[in-house]
Design an enzyme around this catalytic site. Structure first.
Site, PDB file in Angstrom:
ATOM      1  N   CYS A 263      -3.812 -13.602  -3.552  1.00  0.00           N
ATOM      2  CA  CYS A 263      -3.530 -14.098  -2.196  1.00  0.00           C
ATOM      3  C   CYS A 263      -3.893 -15.575  -2.086  1.00  0.00           C
ATOM      4  O   CYS A 263      -4.075 -16.091  -0.981  1.00  0.00           O
ATOM      5  CB  CYS A 263      -4.258 -13.260  -1.155  1.00  0.00           C
ATOM      6  SG  CYS A 263      -6.033 -13.259  -1.356  1.00  0.00           S
TER       7      CYS A 263
ATOM      8  N   ASP B  63      -6.771  -6.118  -6.025  1.00  0.00           N
ATOM      9  CA  ASP B  63      -6.412  -6.942  -4.854  1.00  0.00           C
ATOM     10  C   ASP B  63      -7.596  -7.841  -4.484  1.00  0.00           C
ATOM     11  O   ASP B  63      -8.194  -7.689  -3.414  1.00  0.00           O
ATOM     12  CB  ASP B  63      -6.028  -6.022  -3.678  1.00  0.00           C
ATOM     13  CG  ASP B  63      -5.523  -6.802  -2.480  1.00  0.00           C
ATOM     14  OD1 ASP B  63      -5.113  -7.965  -2.651  1.00  0.00           O
ATOM     15  OD2 ASP B  63      -5.536  -6.241  -1.370  1.00  0.00           O
TER      16      ASP B  63
ATOM     17  N   ARG C 233       0.843  -1.205   0.000  1.00  0.00           N
ATOM     18  CA  ARG C 233       0.000   0.000   0.000  1.00  0.00           C
ATOM     19  C   ARG C 233       0.876   1.253   0.000  1.00  0.00           C
ATOM     20  O   ARG C 233       0.645   2.199  -0.745  1.00  0.00           O
ATOM     21  CB  ARG C 233      -0.874   0.019   1.264  1.00  0.00           C
ATOM     22  CG  ARG C 233      -2.084  -0.855   1.201  1.00  0.00           C
ATOM     23  CD  ARG C 233      -3.024  -0.564   2.360  1.00  0.00           C
ATOM     24  NE  ARG C 233      -2.562  -1.081   3.626  1.00  0.00           N
ATOM     25  CZ  ARG C 233      -2.923  -2.251   4.146  1.00  0.00           C
ATOM     26  NH1 ARG C 233      -3.766  -3.021   3.503  1.00  0.00           N
ATOM     27  NH2 ARG C 233      -2.456  -2.647   5.306  1.00  0.00           N
TER      28      ARG C 233
ATOM     29  N   ALA D  67     -16.834  -5.940  -8.806  1.00  0.00           N
ATOM     30  CA  ALA D  67     -15.728  -5.325  -9.551  1.00  0.00           C
ATOM     31  C   ALA D  67     -15.725  -5.770 -11.017  1.00  0.00           C
ATOM     32  O   ALA D  67     -15.440  -4.960 -11.908  1.00  0.00           O
ATOM     33  CB  ALA D  67     -14.399  -5.672  -8.891  1.00  0.00           C
TER      34      ALA D  67
ATOM     35  N   ASP E 134     -15.744  -1.812  -4.183  1.00  0.00           N
ATOM     36  CA  ASP E 134     -15.814  -3.003  -3.317  1.00  0.00           C
ATOM     37  C   ASP E 134     -17.267  -3.438  -3.203  1.00  0.00           C
ATOM     38  O   ASP E 134     -18.185  -2.629  -3.305  1.00  0.00           O
ATOM     39  CB  ASP E 134     -15.241  -2.719  -1.928  1.00  0.00           C
ATOM     40  CG  ASP E 134     -14.786  -3.997  -1.234  1.00  0.00           C
ATOM     41  OD1 ASP E 134     -13.585  -4.305  -1.270  1.00  0.00           O
ATOM     42  OD2 ASP E 134     -15.645  -4.711  -0.675  1.00  0.00           O
ATOM     43  N   SER E 135     -17.452  -4.749  -2.972  1.00  0.00           N
ATOM     44  CA  SER E 135     -18.824  -5.259  -2.834  1.00  0.00           C
ATOM     45  C   SER E 135     -19.360  -5.037  -1.418  1.00  0.00           C
ATOM     46  O   SER E 135     -20.550  -5.182  -1.185  1.00  0.00           O
ATOM     47  CB  SER E 135     -18.863  -6.752  -3.180  1.00  0.00           C
ATOM     48  OG  SER E 135     -17.896  -7.442  -2.431  1.00  0.00           O
TER      49      SER E 135
ATOM     50  N   PHE F  36     -11.391  -3.862  -5.426  1.00  0.00           N
ATOM     51  CA  PHE F  36     -11.348  -4.710  -4.223  1.00  0.00           C
ATOM     52  C   PHE F  36     -10.696  -3.891  -3.105  1.00  0.00           C
ATOM     53  O   PHE F  36      -9.700  -4.280  -2.498  1.00  0.00           O
ATOM     54  CB  PHE F  36     -10.588  -6.023  -4.485  1.00  0.00           C
ATOM     55  CG  PHE F  36     -11.086  -6.772  -5.695  1.00  0.00           C
ATOM     56  CD1 PHE F  36     -12.191  -7.615  -5.601  1.00  0.00           C
ATOM     57  CD2 PHE F  36     -10.472  -6.618  -6.934  1.00  0.00           C
ATOM     58  CE1 PHE F  36     -12.662  -8.293  -6.721  1.00  0.00           C
ATOM     59  CE2 PHE F  36     -10.932  -7.296  -8.052  1.00  0.00           C
ATOM     60  CZ  PHE F  36     -12.031  -8.135  -7.944  1.00  0.00           C
TER      61      PHE F  36
HETATM   62  N1  SAH Z   1      -6.892  -4.024  -0.766  1.00  0.00           N
HETATM   63  C1  SAH Z   1      -7.550  -4.190   0.517  1.00  0.00           C
HETATM   64  C2  SAH Z   1      -7.895  -5.631   0.820  1.00  0.00           C
HETATM   65  C3  SAH Z   1      -8.810  -6.275  -0.209  1.00  0.00           C
HETATM   66  S1  SAH Z   1      -9.491  -7.787   0.307  1.00  0.00           S
HETATM   67  C4  SAH Z   1      -6.669  -3.580   1.604  1.00  0.00           C
HETATM   68  O1  SAH Z   1      -5.512  -3.251   1.342  1.00  0.00           O
HETATM   69  O2  SAH Z   1      -7.143  -3.421   2.736  1.00  0.00           O
HETATM   70  C5  SAH Z   1     -10.623  -8.159  -0.950  1.00  0.00           C
HETATM   71  C6  SAH Z   1     -11.846  -7.268  -0.993  1.00  0.00           C
HETATM   72  O3  SAH Z   1     -12.604  -7.655  -2.130  1.00  0.00           O
HETATM   73  C7  SAH Z   1     -12.799  -7.384   0.186  1.00  0.00           C
HETATM   74  O4  SAH Z   1     -12.975  -6.109   0.761  1.00  0.00           O
HETATM   75  C8  SAH Z   1     -14.136  -7.883  -0.418  1.00  0.00           C
HETATM   76  O5  SAH Z   1     -15.255  -7.237   0.165  1.00  0.00           O
HETATM   77  C9  SAH Z   1     -13.988  -7.477  -1.853  1.00  0.00           C
HETATM   78  N2  SAH Z   1     -14.707  -8.287  -2.854  1.00  0.00           N
HETATM   79  C10 SAH Z   1     -14.850  -9.626  -2.915  1.00  0.00           C
HETATM   80  N3  SAH Z   1     -15.465  -9.995  -4.070  1.00  0.00           N
HETATM   81  C11 SAH Z   1     -15.714  -8.845  -4.740  1.00  0.00           C
HETATM   82  C12 SAH Z   1     -16.307  -8.550  -6.012  1.00  0.00           C
HETATM   83  N4  SAH Z   1     -16.758  -9.518  -6.799  1.00  0.00           N
HETATM   84  N5  SAH Z   1     -16.396  -7.263  -6.394  1.00  0.00           N
HETATM   85  C13 SAH Z   1     -15.926  -6.269  -5.604  1.00  0.00           C
HETATM   86  N6  SAH Z   1     -15.337  -6.493  -4.406  1.00  0.00           N
HETATM   87  C14 SAH Z   1     -15.234  -7.754  -3.979  1.00  0.00           C
END
Ligand code: SAH
Length: 395
Positions: free
Chosen positions: A339, A299, A211, A279, A249-250, A227
């Site tokens: 991940c 991410d 980050r 997304a 984000d969802s 995400f």
């Molecule tokens: N980059 C963030 C961590 C991301 S974790 C950080 O640094 O803190 C993955 C994220 O993806 C979660 O917040 C989850 O809510 C979101 N997510 C999962 N599936 C998704 C989708 N289909 N569309 C959008 N967001 C999604």
């Protein structure tokens, strides 16, 4: 004492000090033990190999505590292991202050199944295997002694508990209940962490350094942070002087915290757009409307939970990266992550290369990213490496 006897020739991974014993490698269990109890692990000819925790409900039927026949498994043993892990975190890397970090990283800190994260004055624990579950009270007592803290909270509600035959459990383990939102500092930035309901133990501590890196590349950029969770990457992009950040984000709850993070850090909300939704759909919509970005962060959550899901996960990674490549201006940068522990760096690079090819873009890797120092991988436990990232520049 109970013993686990391995099939002939199945002691090879133990010789390499790998801490897992799969049920398929076992020929018999003598003097049946209960879940989490200590068992002696022996080869087919009776040779003593290791001492570990028995987990009858799991495919990983035992996890090794020690390869030293002299070492007893007791409260004192756990105190030594915990102290080692905590000592290793002292200081951390030079540079910016941090008030949150991982103190115990399970197998890689020789404490299979135990996660301990620190958020300011509070610790959050996950007991993810039968062995640490059995020693839970001792581990909590030792932690409270070793780390001065206001309270210890449990978030044993991860899916892997089911595989161990353990129910989900959350709640206060020691001291004060944590406030609804805990403030932490990550370098120059401040975040609010909901340790009760947030993902994992509340925050993605593993992405801290990645980050921060985004700030160095964000000056004047139009950024898409897909995400986003509570906005970590987007916030650092703004701190690096990004012109505009679109967060996707969802989770509506995560985006609500993100909104508060912008204000908490004194950043300009007019430079931020937050979109709740899928997304994949939202990026497709951007593509169809011809919207372009200078910097994109992807991410996503773990797409591959098991080997069976590996092929499908490949399609997921390829689709989302393909969309991102289409949305980048020439010279633009893609920070893309996986991940999924089952997806190696090599395989991930192939998914990203396929995506660029299908998007008709030429790109180069300018950085390879991974886990920070507080999420180490023990050399005898390569499975400890799960987070990988590529920074790609489109030419
Ligand atoms: N980059 C963030 C961590 C991301 S974790 C950080 O640094 O803190 C993955 C994220 O993806 C979660 O917040 C989850 O809510 C979101 N997510 C999962 N599936 C998704 C989708 N289909 N569309 C959008 N967001 C999604």
């Amino acid at each position: 004492m109970s013993s686990i006897i391995l099939k002939n020739g199945r002691e090879k991974s133990l010789a390499r000090r790998h801490p897992w014993i799969f049920s398929g490698a076992v020929t018999k269990v003598e003097d049946l033990a209960g879940p989490g109890e200590t068992v002696e692990i022996r080869s087919g000819d009776g040779t003593w190999l290791a001492r570990g925790a028995y987990s009858p409900h799991s495919q990983i039927i035992a996890r090794v505590w020690t390869f030293d026949p002299e070492e007893d498994i007791s409260a004192a043993f756990f105190k030594t292991r915990l102290a080692q892990a905590i000592r290793a975190r002292r200081g951390g890397p030079p540079g910016e202050p941090r008030t949150a970090c991982r103190l115990v990283n399970a197998e890689s800190d020789a404490l299979p199944g135990l996660i301990v994260d620190r958020y300011g004055d509070y610790l959050v624990c996950q007991f993810l295997a039968a062995g640490v579950e059995r020693w839970r009270a001792d581990l909590v007592a030792q932690l409270a002694q070793l780390v001065p803290c206001a309270g210890i909270y449990e978030r044993s509600d991860a899916g892997v508990r089911t595989k161990e035959g353990l129910p989900h459990r959350t709640g206060v383990l020691y001291g004060q209940p944590p406030p609804d939102l805990l403030e932490i500092q990550e370098g120059r930035s401040r975040f609010l962490v909901d340790v009760r309901h947030g993902h994992k133990t509340g925050f993605y501590l593993d992405q801290r350094e990645n980050r921060m890196l985004v700030a160095d590349w964000a000056e004047g950029a139009e950024v898409l942070n897909a995400f986003a969770y509570t906005g970590g990457f987007g916030l650092w992009a703004l701190m690096g002087g990004a012109a505009q950040v679109v967060n996707v984000d969802s989770s509506v709850a995560a985006l609500e915290l993100l909104r508060r993070h912008v204000l908490l850090n004194g950043l300009d909300p007019s430079r931020v757009e937050n979109l709740a939704g899928d997304a994949f759909q939202l990026l497709r919509r951007f593509r169809d409307s011809g919207r372009q970005f200078d910097l994109i962060i992807l991410d996503p959550p773990k797409f591959a939970e098991s080997r069976r899901q590996l092929a499908r996960s490949g399609r997921g990674y390829k689709d989302i990266n393909l969309l991102a490549f289409k949305l980048l201006r020439p010279g633009g940068l893609l920070f893309t992550f996986s991940c999924s522990g089952l997806v190696s760096m090599e395989l991930f690079q192939k998914f990203v290369a396929d995506a660029a090819l299908d998007a008709g873009r030429t790109a180069q890797i300018v950085r390879r990213l991974g886990q920070p120092d507080d999420h180490p991988t023990a050399l005898n436990f390569p499975e400890g490496t799960y987070l990988k990232g590529l920074v790609c520049r489109v030419i």
